[in-house]
Motif scaffolding. Structure first.
Motif, mmCIF file in Angstrom:
data_model
loop_
_atom_site.group_PDB
_atom_site.id
_atom_site.type_symbol
_atom_site.label_atom_id
_atom_site.label_comp_id
_atom_site.label_asym_id
_atom_site.label_seq_id
_atom_site.Cartn_x
_atom_site.Cartn_y
_atom_site.Cartn_z
ATOM 1 N N LYS A 148 3.015 1.347 9.490
ATOM 2 C CA LYS A 148 3.611 1.269 8.211
ATOM 3 C C LYS A 148 3.662 3.922 8.204
ATOM 4 O O LYS A 148 4.728 4.030 7.290
ATOM 5 C CB LYS A 148 2.182 1.571 7.474
ATOM 6 N N SER A 172 -6.008 -8.700 -0.315
ATOM 7 C CA SER A 172 -6.825 -6.795 0.079
ATOM 8 C C SER A 172 -5.305 -6.972 1.458
ATOM 9 O O SER A 172 -5.564 -6.686 2.720
ATOM 10 C CB SER A 172 -8.130 -6.285 0.986
ATOM 11 N N TYR A 173 -4.774 -5.713 0.788
ATOM 12 C CA TYR A 173 -3.478 -5.109 1.507
ATOM 13 C C TYR A 173 -4.040 -5.161 2.944
ATOM 14 O O TYR A 173 -3.105 -4.260 4.262
ATOM 15 C CB TYR A 173 -2.253 -4.919 0.567
ATOM 16 N N VAL A 174 -5.203 -3.425 2.202
ATOM 17 C CA VAL A 174 -5.166 -2.438 3.407
ATOM 18 C C VAL A 174 -6.503 -3.283 4.174
ATOM 19 O O VAL A 174 -6.524 -3.128 5.531
ATOM 20 C CB VAL A 174 -6.574 -1.543 2.369
ATOM 21 N N GLU A 217 7.323 4.581 6.313
ATOM 22 C CA GLU A 217 7.060 5.381 5.428
ATOM 23 C C GLU A 217 7.749 7.407 5.217
ATOM 24 O O GLU A 217 8.171 7.687 3.960
ATOM 25 C CB GLU A 217 5.537 5.226 4.600
ATOM 26 N N ARG A 254 -13.006 -1.788 2.001
ATOM 27 C CA ARG A 254 -12.232 -2.680 2.279
ATOM 28 C C ARG A 254 -12.284 -3.692 3.495
ATOM 29 O O ARG A 254 -11.659 -4.456 4.082
ATOM 30 C CB ARG A 254 -10.681 -2.301 2.389
ATOM 31 N N PHE A 273 -0.438 7.090 0.881
ATOM 32 C CA PHE A 273 -1.082 6.037 0.931
ATOM 33 C C PHE A 273 -1.510 5.599 2.307
ATOM 34 O O PHE A 273 -2.459 5.754 3.305
ATOM 35 C CB PHE A 273 -0.859 5.101 -0.189
ATOM 36 N N HIS A 274 -0.324 6.039 3.151
ATOM 37 C CA HIS A 274 -0.501 4.922 4.478
ATOM 38 C C HIS A 274 -1.137 6.140 5.572
ATOM 39 O O HIS A 274 -1.743 5.455 6.347
ATOM 40 C CB HIS A 274 0.669 4.872 4.908
ATOM 41 N N ASP A 312 3.897 6.563 -0.754
ATOM 42 C CA ASP A 312 3.868 5.543 -0.298
ATOM 43 C C ASP A 312 3.069 6.431 1.251
ATOM 44 O O ASP A 312 2.389 5.471 2.399
ATOM 45 C CB ASP A 312 4.869 5.187 0.318
HETATM 46 N N1 LIG Z 1 -2.059 2.963 -3.319
HETATM 47 C C1 LIG Z 1 -1.437 1.811 -2.767
HETATM 48 C C2 LIG Z 1 -0.118 1.499 -2.204
HETATM 49 N N2 LIG Z 1 0.729 2.055 -1.688
HETATM 50 C C3 LIG Z 1 1.526 0.882 -1.497
HETATM 51 N N3 LIG Z 1 0.892 0.268 -1.194
HETATM 52 C C4 LIG Z 1 1.557 -1.138 -0.815
HETATM 53 O O1 LIG Z 1 1.840 -0.475 0.248
HETATM 54 C C5 LIG Z 1 2.487 -1.527 0.959
HETATM 55 C C6 LIG Z 1 4.126 -1.057 0.943
HETATM 56 O O2 LIG Z 1 5.194 -1.546 1.963
HETATM 57 P P1 LIG Z 1 6.529 -1.416 1.574
HETATM 58 O O3 LIG Z 1 6.900 -1.128 0.634
HETATM 59 O O4 LIG Z 1 6.802 -1.600 2.811
HETATM 60 O O5 LIG Z 1 6.851 -2.718 1.062
HETATM 61 P P2 LIG Z 1 6.501 -4.565 1.871
HETATM 62 O O6 LIG Z 1 7.644 -4.621 2.362
HETATM 63 O O7 LIG Z 1 5.617 -5.085 1.078
HETATM 64 O O8 LIG Z 1 5.436 -4.367 2.952
HETATM 65 P P3 LIG Z 1 5.103 -4.441 4.270
HETATM 66 O O9 LIG Z 1 4.990 -6.393 4.338
HETATM 67 O O10 LIG Z 1 6.595 -4.771 5.593
HETATM 68 O O11 LIG Z 1 4.315 -4.319 5.189
HETATM 69 C C7 LIG Z 1 3.298 -2.461 -0.082
HETATM 70 O O12 LIG Z 1 2.535 -3.845 -0.247
HETATM 71 C C8 LIG Z 1 2.270 -1.328 -1.996
HETATM 72 O O13 LIG Z 1 2.703 -2.338 -2.695
HETATM 73 C C9 LIG Z 1 -0.321 0.245 -1.721
HETATM 74 N N4 LIG Z 1 -1.472 -0.829 -1.672
HETATM 75 C C10 LIG Z 1 -2.532 -0.195 -2.469
HETATM 76 N N5 LIG Z 1 -3.030 0.906 -2.110
HETATM 77 C C11 LIG Z 1 -4.179 1.312 -3.356
HETATM 78 O O14 LIG Z 1 -5.236 0.436 -1.873
HETATM 79 C C12 LIG Z 1 -6.031 -0.070 -2.968
HETATM 80 C C13 LIG Z 1 -6.237 -1.063 -2.174
HETATM 81 O O15 LIG Z 1 -5.612 -2.064 -2.563
HETATM 82 P P4 LIG Z 1 -6.023 -3.711 -2.121
HETATM 83 O O16 LIG Z 1 -6.717 -3.219 -0.698
HETATM 84 O O17 LIG Z 1 -4.402 -3.770 -1.190
HETATM 85 O O18 LIG Z 1 -6.272 -4.384 -2.270
HETATM 86 C C14 LIG Z 1 -4.826 0.094 -4.310
HETATM 87 O O19 LIG Z 1 -6.686 -0.665 -5.786
HETATM 88 C C15 LIG Z 1 -3.990 1.031 -4.708
HETATM 89 O O20 LIG Z 1 -5.442 1.697 -4.899
#
Ligand SMILES: N=c1c2ncn([C@@H]3O[C@H](COP(=O)(O)OP(=O)(O)OP(=O)(O)O)[C@@H](O)[C@H]3O)c2ncn1[C@@H]1O[C@H](COP(=O)(O)O)[C@@H](O)[C@H]1O
Length: 114
Positions: A39, A23-25, A43, A15, A68-69, A65
């Motif tokens: 974060k 991508s969130y990451v 968490e 990522r 993960f973070h 959470d």
């Molecule tokens: N395990 C996780 C995971 N756990 C939690 N989260 C995200 O972490 C965030 C948690 O933040 P909050 O609960 O505080 O919610 P929020 O208010 O939407 O967050 P903010 O916008 O305030 O930061 C949410 O957006 C969740 O979806 C994750 N996002 C991704 N993953 C893993 O990371 C991989 C890569 O993710 P992407 O980069 O998004 O493709 C995924 O395939 C998963 O395996």
């Protein structure tokens, strides 16, 4: 168990080249260290509140959470989860009480006495 940590670590590494729009990451990386630390702190606080409420499912969800973070933080710092597992393995069998006592013995010595 280590498989999921390893797979996630690979995804988090990949990522670093990803688009923050998709991508969130990648979005977290783009925001920088302070945003990641925020974060982790959020968490941790949510995990504490879940434990105070005694809600098992919520504790599991919030701890996931938090882990993960924390893993995002480690990846951002170039640290693999195995480095943490190795440190835990190194500590295996060393009582926390013993370890703390040896620490204060060491720090209690005046400079120059080792
Ligand atoms: N395990 C996780 C995971 N756990 C939690 N989260 C995200 O972490 C965030 C948690 O933040 P909050 O609960 O505080 O919610 P929020 O208010 O939407 O967050 P903010 O916008 O305030 O930061 C949410 O957006 C969740 O979806 C994750 N996002 C991704 N993953 C893993 O990371 C991989 C890569 O993710 P992407 O980069 O998004 O493709 C995924 O395939 C998963 O395996």
């Amino acid at each position: 168990m280590n498989d999921i940590l390893d797979r996630l670590a690979r995804t988090l590494e990949a990522r670093k080249q990803a688009d923050p729009q998709s991508s969130y990451v990648a979005k977290l990386y783009a925001k920088g260290l302070d945003a990641i630390l925020k974060k982790v702190a959020e968490e941790a606080a949510e995990t504490i509140m879940a434990a105070k409420d005694g809600e098992r499912e919520k504790i599991i969800y919030e701890t996931a959470d938090l882990w993960f973070h924390s893993l995002v933080l480690l990846a951002q710092q170039g640290i693999h989860p195995n480095d943490i597992l190795n440190e835990l393995a190194r500590r295996e069998g060393i009582s926390g009480i013993e370890e703390k006592a040896s620490r204060s013995e060491k720090s209690g010595k005046p400079f120059g006495e080792g």
